[in-house]
Write a protein that holds these residues in place. Structure first.
Motif, PDB file in Angstrom:
ATOM      1  N   GLY A   1      14.130   0.962   5.344  1.00  0.00           N
ATOM      2  CA  GLY A   1      13.517   2.200   4.870  1.00  0.00           C
ATOM      3  C   GLY A   1      12.944   2.077   3.477  1.00  0.00           C
ATOM      4  N   PHE A   2      13.618   1.308   2.593  1.00  0.00           N
ATOM      5  CA  PHE A   2      13.146   1.191   1.205  1.00  0.00           C
ATOM      6  C   PHE A   2      11.934   0.274   1.090  1.00  0.00           C
ATOM      7  CE2 PHE A   2      17.078  -1.265   1.862  1.00  0.00           C
ATOM      8  CZ  PHE A   2      16.626  -2.570   1.704  1.00  0.00           C
TER       9      PHE A   2
ATOM     10  N   VAL B   1      19.777   7.649   0.512  1.00  0.00           N
ATOM     11  CA  VAL B   1      18.398   7.735   0.014  1.00  0.00           C
ATOM     12  C   VAL B   1      17.450   8.325   1.056  1.00  0.00           C
ATOM     13  CG1 VAL B   1      18.654   5.814  -1.591  1.00  0.00           C
ATOM     14  CG2 VAL B   1      17.906   5.364   0.759  1.00  0.00           C
ATOM     15  N   GLY B   2      17.975   8.679   2.228  1.00  0.00           N
ATOM     16  CA  GLY B   2      17.138   9.214   3.292  1.00  0.00           C
ATOM     17  C   GLY B   2      16.742   8.125   4.274  1.00  0.00           C
ATOM     18  N   SER B   3      16.298   8.530   5.432  1.00  0.00           N
ATOM     19  CA  SER B   3      15.966   7.581   6.492  1.00  0.00           C
ATOM     20  C   SER B   3      14.480   7.610   6.822  1.00  0.00           C
ATOM     21  CB  SER B   3      16.759   7.897   7.764  1.00  0.00           C
ATOM     22  OG  SER B   3      18.141   7.704   7.558  1.00  0.00           O
ATOM     23  N   ALA B   4      13.931   6.424   7.020  1.00  0.00           N
ATOM     24  CA  ALA B   4      12.575   6.319   7.563  1.00  0.00           C
ATOM     25  C   ALA B   4      12.647   6.549   9.076  1.00  0.00           C
ATOM     26  CB  ALA B   4      11.998   4.943   7.253  1.00  0.00           C
ATOM     27  N   THR B   5      11.510   6.479   9.746  1.00  0.00           N
ATOM     28  CA  THR B   5      11.463   6.692  11.188  1.00  0.00           C
ATOM     29  C   THR B   5      10.625   5.606  11.854  1.00  0.00           C
ATOM     30  OG1 THR B   5       9.443   8.026  11.152  1.00  0.00           O
ATOM     31  CG2 THR B   5      11.532   9.197  10.803  1.00  0.00           C
TER      32      THR B   5
ATOM     33  N   GLU C   1       7.657   5.186  -0.043  1.00  0.00           N
ATOM     34  CA  GLU C   1       7.739   5.227  -1.497  1.00  0.00           C
ATOM     35  C   GLU C   1       8.890   6.097  -1.983  1.00  0.00           C
ATOM     36  OE1 GLU C   1       6.458   4.762  -5.629  1.00  0.00           O
ATOM     37  OE2 GLU C   1       6.623   3.574  -3.801  1.00  0.00           O
ATOM     38  N   ASP C   2       9.123   7.258  -1.359  1.00  0.00           N
ATOM     39  CA  ASP C   2      10.199   8.131  -1.824  1.00  0.00           C
ATOM     40  C   ASP C   2      11.556   7.446  -1.675  1.00  0.00           C
ATOM     41  OD1 ASP C   2       9.903   8.302   0.986  1.00  0.00           O
ATOM     42  OD2 ASP C   2      10.790  10.295   1.059  1.00  0.00           O
TER      43      ASP C   2
ATOM     44  N   PHE D   1       0.829  -1.205   0.000  1.00  0.00           N
ATOM     45  CA  PHE D   1       0.000   0.000   0.000  1.00  0.00           C
ATOM     46  C   PHE D   1       0.866   1.259   0.000  1.00  0.00           C
ATOM     47  CE2 PHE D   1      -2.013   3.405   2.458  1.00  0.00           C
ATOM     48  CZ  PHE D   1      -3.222   3.560   1.796  1.00  0.00           C
ATOM     49  N   PHE D   2       2.007   1.210   0.705  1.00  0.00           N
ATOM     50  CA  PHE D   2       2.873   2.381   0.827  1.00  0.00           C
ATOM     51  C   PHE D   2       3.921   2.453  -0.288  1.00  0.00           C
ATOM     52  CE2 PHE D   2       1.344   1.491   5.115  1.00  0.00           C
ATOM     53  CZ  PHE D   2       0.901   2.737   5.522  1.00  0.00           C
TER      54      PHE D   2
END
Length: 399
Positions: A265-266, A312-316, A270-271, A235-236
């Motif tokens: 995180g990936f 690529v950036g970090s999720a939380t 989605e980003d 979904f995400f």
């Protein structure tokens, strides 16, 4: 306890600079010690295979060691017996899997006061009061079965209690979600025999990494509920087959199974997923151009360097909780758990869930969202234990 609480508080201040509820955080930390936490996917054995190190003491190497696990409240850690798909063509998959199992056995032998291998779900309740980390074995990639049900039975006798049927390439058992080539359009004829024998033996079938068609083939055939040991919600990440769709989650729940949310995180956003997939293509192109075999040390070194230079950036923690929320809203709280993928995703872990000491941060986030203590007990371990018990029941009925 006080030291860990302060560390958790500091880590959360960066996430919630103006809204830390210290009383709720303390409750989360205490709850982590009270409940049974089961993490179904930790990639430690392959690390030990590459370079042995002392996991009985605290370190900053990787995401797992005994002291950090105790700090985080971890009770049952599924050690991933991972074999690269490239080994199947070389006929070396079983040899590698046997070596990794032996390394986990060595952990138990060297530090019997800290680690205990378990093979039956009843051992969790029996041994859980001891301050040990209980180690269960999950095989990531069915290639080591090497076309022999006798090998499958041997792995059961050695303690393998779930098998992820494929990894990033289709194999002799089934198709992979990560492989555009669909050799079988689901399970192979031998794969069907593997599913039946796993039911008979009492090995949980893991639907992470497999193609959608393989997933539905398994649900039609399996007499026991299945697990997704380390997956997230599609979904995400629309179109990303490695994650499981809403329909798959619904069918998984109907079978009594459980989806264990990974922390990568990936998988979560989605980003990040889009940047990661683009990077993966660039890495593949580089390996191809320089004739570097995927899965080798040289390949891993380049990949690590690439991600360092191209973050690529970090999720939380919030992102992980969002996936748990999604499953709970879709099918209820009885069908979701955690399978972190610690030691398996490099620097792609969420902020606030950097290692096994940080489970209380996720508990804190769920408490903030109104989850009850009973809900949290289910999510962090009881749901997976229920499935394991059912798999054993199905097995016992066939013997």
């Amino acid at each position: 306890m006080k030291r860990l609480f302060l560390l958790l508080l500091l880590s959360l201040i960066n996430l919630y600079p103006q809204e830390i509820d210290s009383a709720l955080l303390l409750k989360a930390n205490e709850l982590a010690k009270e409940i049974t936490i089961v993490d179904t996917h930790i990639d430690l054995p392959d690390w030990l295979y590459d370079e042995w190190f002392d996991v009985s003491v605290k370190s900053d190497y990787g995401e797992f060691d005994f002291e950090r696990a105790i700090e985080g409240g971890l009770n049952v850690a599924y050690m991933s017996i991972y074999t690269s798909p490239n080994l199947e063509a070389q006929g070396k998959s079983k040899l590698k899997a046997d070596s990794l199992i032996k390394l986990v056995e060595i952990m138990e032998q060297l530090w019997p006061d800290k680690f205990k291998i378990i093979k039956n779900v009843s051992e969790i309740k029996k041994l859980n009061q001891q301050e040990k980390i209980l180690l269960a074995l999950g095989m990531e990639n069915g290639s080591p079965i090497e076309g022999s049900l006798d090998n499958l039975r041997e792995f059961y006798s050695k303690g393998i209690r779930y098998i992820t049927l494929a990894h990033y390439k289709s194999n002799h058992i089934c198709d992979s979600a990560n492989d555009p080539e669909r050799k079988w359009n689901g399970l192979s004829p031998f794969g069907e025999e593997v599913v039946k024998e796993m039911n008979r033996l009492g090995i949980m079938i893991d639907v992470s990494h497999i193609s959608d068609s393989t997933f539905y083939d398994i649900l039609k055939l399996s007499k026991a509920p299945v697990i997704a040991s380390h997956s997230c919600c599609r979904f995400f990440t629309p179109g990303f087959e490695r994650n499981i769709s809403d329909d798959m989650i619904i069918e998984l729940a109907k079978s009594g199974g459980v989806a264990q949310i990974a922390f990568a995180g990936f998988f979560l956003r989605e980003d990040i997923n889009q940047k990661y997939l683009a990077g993966e293509e660039q890495i593949k192109e580089h390996l191809k151009n320089y004739n570097i075999t995927p899965g080798t040390d040289s390949a891993w070194q380049y990949e690590s360097q690439y991600w360092t230079e191209n973050p690529v950036g970090s999720a939380t923690v919030e992102d992980v909780a969002n996936h748990i929320d999604h499953i709970v809203k879709l099918v209820g709280v009885d069908y979701v758990g955690i399978g972190s993928d610690f030691n398996g995703v490099g620097d792609h872990l969420p902020f606030g869930l950097e290692d096994v000491s940080k489970y209380p941060n996720l508990i804190y986030e769920l408490l903030k969202r109104g989850y009850s203590e009973n809900d949290i007990r289910k999510i962090f371990g009881e749901n997976l234990i229920r499935v394991w018990e059912k798999v054993e029941e199905v097995s016992a009925a066939q013997k």
